[in-house]
Structures are given as C-alpha cells and as structure tokens.
Design a protein around this motif. Structure first.
Motif, mmCIF file in Angstrom:
data_model
loop_
_atom_site.group_PDB
_atom_site.id
_atom_site.type_symbol
_atom_site.label_atom_id
_atom_site.label_comp_id
_atom_site.label_asym_id
_atom_site.label_seq_id
_atom_site.Cartn_x
_atom_site.Cartn_y
_atom_site.Cartn_z
ATOM 1 N N LEU A 81 0.833 -1.206 0.000
ATOM 2 C CA LEU A 81 0.000 0.000 0.000
ATOM 3 C C LEU A 81 0.867 1.254 0.000
ATOM 4 O O LEU A 81 0.595 2.218 -0.714
ATOM 5 C CB LEU A 81 -0.933 0.000 1.215
ATOM 6 N N GLN A 82 1.935 1.253 0.818
ATOM 7 C CA GLN A 82 2.834 2.404 0.840
ATOM 8 C C GLN A 82 3.483 2.591 -0.524
ATOM 9 O O GLN A 82 3.680 3.716 -0.983
ATOM 10 C CB GLN A 82 3.926 2.228 1.898
ATOM 11 N N ILE B 66 2.177 1.915 -3.425
ATOM 12 C CA ILE B 66 1.232 2.586 -4.332
ATOM 13 C C ILE B 66 1.158 4.069 -4.016
ATOM 14 O O ILE B 66 1.280 4.921 -4.900
ATOM 15 C CB ILE B 66 -0.169 1.938 -4.209
ATOM 16 N N ALA B 67 0.985 4.378 -2.721
ATOM 17 C CA ALA B 67 0.811 5.788 -2.329
ATOM 18 C C ALA B 67 2.062 6.602 -2.652
ATOM 19 O O ALA B 67 1.976 7.703 -3.194
ATOM 20 C CB ALA B 67 0.480 5.878 -0.841
ATOM 21 N N LEU B 68 3.226 6.048 -2.326
ATOM 22 C CA LEU B 68 4.453 6.814 -2.538
ATOM 23 C C LEU B 68 4.785 6.948 -4.023
ATOM 24 O O LEU B 68 5.319 7.955 -4.456
ATOM 25 C CB LEU B 68 5.615 6.170 -1.779
ATOM 26 N N TRP C 43 2.560 7.202 -6.335
ATOM 27 C CA TRP C 43 1.649 8.278 -6.721
ATOM 28 C C TRP C 43 2.290 9.632 -6.395
ATOM 29 O O TRP C 43 2.368 10.527 -7.236
ATOM 30 C CB TRP C 43 0.351 8.071 -5.952
ATOM 31 N N TYR C 44 2.813 9.754 -5.164
ATOM 32 C CA TYR C 44 3.359 11.030 -4.701
ATOM 33 C C TYR C 44 4.630 11.402 -5.461
ATOM 34 O O TYR C 44 4.771 12.515 -5.952
ATOM 35 C CB TYR C 44 3.633 10.937 -3.202
ATOM 36 N N PHE C 45 5.551 10.432 -5.595
ATOM 37 C CA PHE C 45 6.844 10.789 -6.192
ATOM 38 C C PHE C 45 6.773 10.908 -7.710
ATOM 39 O O PHE C 45 7.545 11.643 -8.312
ATOM 40 C CB PHE C 45 7.929 9.803 -5.754
ATOM 41 N N PHE D 55 4.325 12.336 -9.049
ATOM 42 C CA PHE D 55 3.890 13.729 -9.173
ATOM 43 C C PHE D 55 5.056 14.692 -8.974
ATOM 44 O O PHE D 55 5.221 15.650 -9.718
ATOM 45 C CB PHE D 55 2.797 14.026 -8.145
ATOM 46 N N GLN E 211 -0.041 14.046 -14.254
ATOM 47 C CA GLN E 211 -1.014 13.666 -13.235
ATOM 48 C C GLN E 211 -2.424 13.577 -13.774
ATOM 49 O O GLN E 211 -2.826 14.352 -14.626
ATOM 50 C CB GLN E 211 -0.973 14.673 -12.094
ATOM 51 N N LEU F 259 -5.010 12.099 -11.258
ATOM 52 C CA LEU F 259 -5.874 12.100 -10.071
ATOM 53 C C LEU F 259 -5.764 13.438 -9.337
ATOM 54 O O LEU F 259 -5.229 13.527 -8.253
ATOM 55 C CB LEU F 259 -5.496 10.954 -9.144
ATOM 56 N N THR F 260 -6.245 14.494 -9.950
ATOM 57 C CA THR F 260 -6.240 15.796 -9.288
ATOM 58 C C THR F 260 -7.672 16.288 -9.171
ATOM 59 O O THR F 260 -8.598 15.651 -9.662
ATOM 60 C CB THR F 260 -5.440 16.829 -10.097
ATOM 61 N N MET G 107 -0.132 24.172 1.779
ATOM 62 C CA MET G 107 0.687 23.029 1.429
ATOM 63 C C MET G 107 2.043 23.489 0.911
ATOM 64 O O MET G 107 2.281 24.665 0.704
ATOM 65 C CB MET G 107 0.003 22.187 0.351
ATOM 66 N N ARG G 108 2.922 22.523 0.667
ATOM 67 C CA ARG G 108 4.229 22.850 0.089
ATOM 68 C C ARG G 108 4.054 23.278 -1.374
ATOM 69 O O ARG G 108 4.697 24.186 -1.849
ATOM 70 C CB ARG G 108 5.129 21.611 0.222
ATOM 71 N N TYR H 249 -2.183 24.191 -5.530
ATOM 72 C CA TYR H 249 -2.820 24.234 -6.836
ATOM 73 C C TYR H 249 -4.222 24.807 -6.685
ATOM 74 O O TYR H 249 -4.901 24.513 -5.710
ATOM 75 C CB TYR H 249 -2.882 22.836 -7.447
ATOM 76 N N PHE I 209 -6.383 3.254 3.368
ATOM 77 C CA PHE I 209 -5.809 3.646 2.083
ATOM 78 C C PHE I 209 -6.864 4.300 1.189
ATOM 79 O O PHE I 209 -6.643 5.353 0.590
ATOM 80 C CB PHE I 209 -5.214 2.423 1.391
ATOM 81 N N ILE J 180 -7.396 12.888 -3.611
ATOM 82 C CA ILE J 180 -7.925 13.312 -4.903
ATOM 83 C C ILE J 180 -8.604 14.672 -4.764
ATOM 84 O O ILE J 180 -8.478 15.534 -5.619
ATOM 85 C CB ILE J 180 -8.927 12.268 -5.441
ATOM 86 N N ASP K 7 -5.683 17.565 -3.783
ATOM 87 C CA ASP K 7 -4.458 17.689 -4.584
ATOM 88 C C ASP K 7 -3.202 17.424 -3.769
ATOM 89 O O ASP K 7 -2.233 18.164 -3.842
ATOM 90 C CB ASP K 7 -4.362 19.087 -5.212
ATOM 91 N N THR K 8 -3.219 16.380 -2.953
ATOM 92 C CA THR K 8 -2.025 16.069 -2.173
ATOM 93 C C THR K 8 -1.322 14.818 -2.686
ATOM 94 O O THR K 8 -0.316 14.420 -2.128
ATOM 95 C CB THR K 8 -2.356 15.913 -0.688
ATOM 96 N N PHE K 9 -1.852 14.178 -3.734
ATOM 97 C CA PHE K 9 -1.145 13.120 -4.469
ATOM 98 C C PHE K 9 -0.615 11.989 -3.583
ATOM 99 O O PHE K 9 0.576 11.691 -3.603
ATOM 100 C CB PHE K 9 0.014 13.715 -5.263
ATOM 101 N N GLY K 10 -1.468 11.373 -2.773
ATOM 102 C CA GLY K 10 -1.045 10.172 -2.053
ATOM 103 C C GLY K 10 -0.446 10.396 -0.690
ATOM 104 O O GLY K 10 -0.112 9.427 -0.012
ATOM 105 N N ALA L 21 -3.082 9.245 1.859
ATOM 106 C CA ALA L 21 -3.232 7.790 1.778
ATOM 107 C C ALA L 21 -2.085 7.107 2.511
ATOM 108 O O ALA L 21 -2.287 6.214 3.334
ATOM 109 C CB ALA L 21 -3.282 7.354 0.316
ATOM 110 N N SER L 22 -0.870 7.572 2.236
ATOM 111 C CA SER L 22 0.305 6.963 2.851
ATOM 112 C C SER L 22 0.267 7.121 4.371
ATOM 113 O O SER L 22 0.490 6.156 5.108
ATOM 114 C CB SER L 22 1.554 7.630 2.271
ATOM 115 N N VAL M 214 -2.424 4.903 5.992
ATOM 116 C CA VAL M 214 -2.021 3.499 6.058
ATOM 117 C C VAL M 214 -1.052 3.279 7.220
ATOM 118 O O VAL M 214 -1.136 2.278 7.938
ATOM 119 C CB VAL M 214 -1.401 3.040 4.717
ATOM 120 N N MET N 247 5.668 15.675 2.993
ATOM 121 C CA MET N 247 5.324 16.961 2.392
ATOM 122 C C MET N 247 6.575 17.810 2.172
ATOM 123 O O MET N 247 6.759 18.382 1.113
ATOM 124 C CB MET N 247 4.360 17.673 3.332
#
Lengths: 277, 173
Positions: free
Chosen positions: A20-21, A23-25, A27-29, A31, A38, A40-41, A118-119, A122, B58, B66, B69-72, B75-76, B79, B133
């Motif tokens: 699961l991590q 998949i999530a990571l 997705w994040y990296f 991006f 991307q 999924l926005t 956020m960092r 958008y 998750f 979604i 706009d934090t892209f996972g 979710a991470s 989990v 982040m």
C-alpha cells in the motif's frame, strides 16, 4: 517453496503495508518528478462537480469583496480608454486601430478550489479546454500574477500557482531590468523569492517585480510584487530577493486566463535556433 | 450489525466533508494543517482484521488526496496510522482485553487510554505526513514544529468531534 510460503505468512502484514505504501508513494513521487503527468487531481469531473457545488454555496460570501475588486479593475481600465484621455495636440494623436494588433486575450474564470498551506498549492478554476484553455497558459488575478495552467479537463483546469516550489515564472525588476525566476519556500503565502539576480548591482527596496514575458506566457510588465528584502547567498554571486506578492492568494476568487495569440510564432522562431542548418 | 456499518458510513461521509470542505481551508499559520479524519480509523471496530483496516485507511486517504491535490500523502499517512493501530492497541490493552461490543472512543475506554493511544498514533500519522510533504532533512525543525502544533490542534478537534457526535454513556449511580 514451503519456506517461502512460511516467510510470506510471517511477514504478511508488513508486506501488505509495503504494497500500500508503495502505491501511495509512487503516486506522490511520480507527481514530484513529472508534475505534468497527473490525472488524479481535483480537476477531474468527479471531484470537480463537488467543488463546483461548494463554490456555489460559498460564492455569495465574497460578493462584496469581488465587487470592490471588479470596480477597481474597471476604473483602471477606464483610465486607459482613449475617450477618457485628454488630447493635447489634435494634429498628432490619432487613434489608428490597424497599428495595434491584439496579442493577449484574457478569459475570466472563477477559482472553485484553492489551498495555500501546502508545500505545493494548486487552484482549480471553472474553465477548461472547451473554453480554449491549454496547458502552460498564464493566469492573472486582479492585482498580480497567479500562476500557469497545470492540467486541463473539458470544463475545468488546475493552476500551478506562485505558491509552488518551482513555479519558474520569468520575472524581472522593473527599474534595473535584471531578470530571474520566481520560487517559493513553502512557508509564507505572502512572500516568494526571485532567484538568479546577480549581486554586483544593488537592488532597490520596494522596487516593482514584473513579468518578463520571455516565455510568451505573460505579456511584459504584469505586476508580481515588490522587493521586500535582499540577502546574499553564501558561495554564489547572487542575491536572494524576497518578493512581497501583489496578489493575496488566500482570498483570491476571480482570475483571468491569458492566451497568447502569437505564441506559436515565437516558439517556431525559437526552435529554429537549435535546429541544425 | 447493520446499524454499526451504517454508523461508520455516516461517520465516513461526515469526516470527509469536514476535512475536504472546511479544514483544508483553515489557515492558522506556523505551518499548521489540521486533520480530523484519523479519528475514523481509530473508531473502526477493534476486531477488524489489520488488512481490511489498512485497505479502508488507504481508500479513505486516497479519496481525500484526490479532493485536496495532495497526491497520495494522506493515503500513505493513513495506512501508517492503520498499521500501527493494532500494535498500539495491544500495548495499552485494558486488563481484561477489549470488549468486542465496545467502541474505542474516549467515553467508553476512558480519557487516559484515549490520550495515550490516539496521541501516539496521531503523532506518527502527522510526522509521516509532514516528512513526505517537506521531504528535506535540512528542514527537520520545521517538520517537527508543524507536526507538534498540528497534532495538538487535531487532537483537540477530535475530542470536540466525540463530544458533539458520539453518544455519551449514562452515568452509573
């Protein structure tokens, strides 16, 4: 084989966590590395519909403020109208429309979703490819530059704002003409930084920072902000210029998407430089 | 059984709306970013398998991603929260173990238990989220500042949520 199965059984929780991590990571990296790839926005139709609904509910709260802004904008534009200018010499000043050609077209849009803590922040706006928005177009607010279009769907698009780490809008200092790129450190939504200004010349405090217009995204001279502070960067002959943004991104509601009609011409010319002769 | 599932679905929707449409818009400064949705993962039934727990976390985190706009990142972090929940639960288990009929909220388990388990889980969750982040070792102090302040505020928010939306047990005479 049996050992392998026993291994799987023993560590199945950790392995599932890793999956699961993963998949999530990913997705994040993905991006972080390829911000343009991307999907999924919040610009997709599903979440976009929710934000449209929310926007309709909260819109009236900002009505007064928006009216003030629009009035200011109208006043500023009105002052530029030829009818409102005093003709000093009737012989010399004639308005000949064929001398001017429209290069930049402004399409109004409303911000239906925005973040600023956020960092990388958008915005989602309520016009999309149906209205002629394309990736990379400039977005301008009422007081200053907002960012560039990041991704586009049919009726919605996301904006990569000045509040992202590498917004990289070409900017220059109005007085001296020195130019560099805008960056953001992720902390204060009122302040950004202008990089690439060489420190052999002094930068005057409170001088205007404007768009340079070199990429064809913005016309030259749109306000970005004012120079608030300059500090030397250790080990480099550059200034670290802190810019106080002209636009307050925490409260922005209405923006304009800027379309450059001559962009293709500029790109064609610039591609010729690198093309082999 | 059906009412339990229904309660969780209603809670899911409520916390989702709170997080995405209200909390994401609050700006206090100092890098504070409040998150209320971890309480949903805490309040899931105790006997729930850790696989389902992580899968639900998750999905929930991904949905919030979604929409914000934090892209996972959510979710991470969610989990991580779900992975550590059974471990922390075991660590602070009451003397006779957990009652399957009880919900793990602060009224039924006591405030001391809630402070320890949820406090630690929330710190893990927030730390993971802010590390992702910022993702820069040189700004570790800023990460810790964000984690500490945000976790404290999120914790207070979750207490408020339970006070407002959960049924309080009747006082025993």
């Amino acid at each position: 084989m049996r050992n392998f199965l026993a291994f799987l059984r023993q560590f199945r929780v950790i392995l599932f966590l890793a999956l699961l991590q993963g998949i999530a990571l990913t997705w994040y990296f993905t991006f972080l590395q390829y911000p343009r790839s991307q999907y999924l926005t919040s610009a997709n139709a599903f979440s976009g519909a929710f934000y449209e609904m929310q926007h309709e509910i909260t819109e009236f709260i900002h009505l007064k403020q928006n009216n003030d802004w629009l009035q200011k904008k109208v006043a500023r534009l009105e002052a530029r109208q030829v009818e409102n200018l005093l003709k000093i010499d009737r012989e010399n000043i004639t308005v000949n429309d064929t001398l001017y050609m429209v290069q930049y077209v402004y399409t109004p849009a409303e911000v239906i979703k925005s973040t600023h803590t956020m960092r990388n922040n958008y915005f989602t706006i309520n016009i999309g490819s149906v209205q002629g928005v394309k990736e990379g177009m400039g977005v301008f607010g009422i007081n200053g530059v907002v960012g560039t279009i990041h991704s586009v769907d049919l009726h919605m698009s996301t904006v990569k704002t000045c509040l992202t780490e590498n917004v990289n809008i070409a900017a220059m200092i109005e007085d001296s003409g020195e130019h560099g790129f805008m960056k953001w450190d992720g902390k204060n939504p009122r302040k950004g930084s202008l990089t690439g200004i060489s420190n052999d010349r002094k930068v005057k405090k409170w001088s205007n920072v404007i768009t340079r217009g070199s990429a064809g995204t913005f016309p030259r001279g749109l306000p970005i902000g004012k120079v608030q502070k300059t500090a030397p960067i250790e080990g480099k002959p550059l200034w670290d210029v802190t810019v106080l943004f002209a636009e307050d991104y925490r409260r922005i509601q209405r923006v304009f998407v800027i379309k450059n009609l001559l962009l293709e011409e500029q790109q064609r010319l610039e591609n010729n430089i690198n093309a082999p002769k | 059984m059906n009412t339990t599932i229904l309660t969780h679905i209603v809670r899911f929707v409520l916390l989702f709306i709170l997080q995405v449409f209200i909390l994401n818009y609050l700006e206090i400064g100092y890098g504070i970013h409040m998150m209320i949705y971890p309480i949903f993962i805490l309040l899931l039934p105790v006997e729930l398998n850790v696989f389902y727990l992580m899968l639900i976390a998750f999905g929930f985190g991904g949905l919030i991603d979604i929409f914000s706009d934090t892209f996972g990142m959510h979710a991470s972090a969610a989990v991580m929260f779900a992975y550590f929940r059974p471990i922390i639960f075991k660590l602070f288990a009451p003397r006779d173990g957990y009652d399957i009929l009880m919900e793990t909220n602060m009224f039924q388990m006591g405030f001391g238990w809630f402070l320890r388990t949820f406090g630690i889980l929330l710190l893990i969750h927030h730390l993971w989220f802010f590390i992702l982040m910022i993702f820069r070792i040189s700004e570790i102090l800023y990460i810790l500042q964000m984690t500490g302040l945000s976790a404290a505020l999120s914790f207070i928010l979750c207490i408020l949520y339970q006070q407002l939306f959960l049924r309080k047990p009747k006082k025993e005479a």
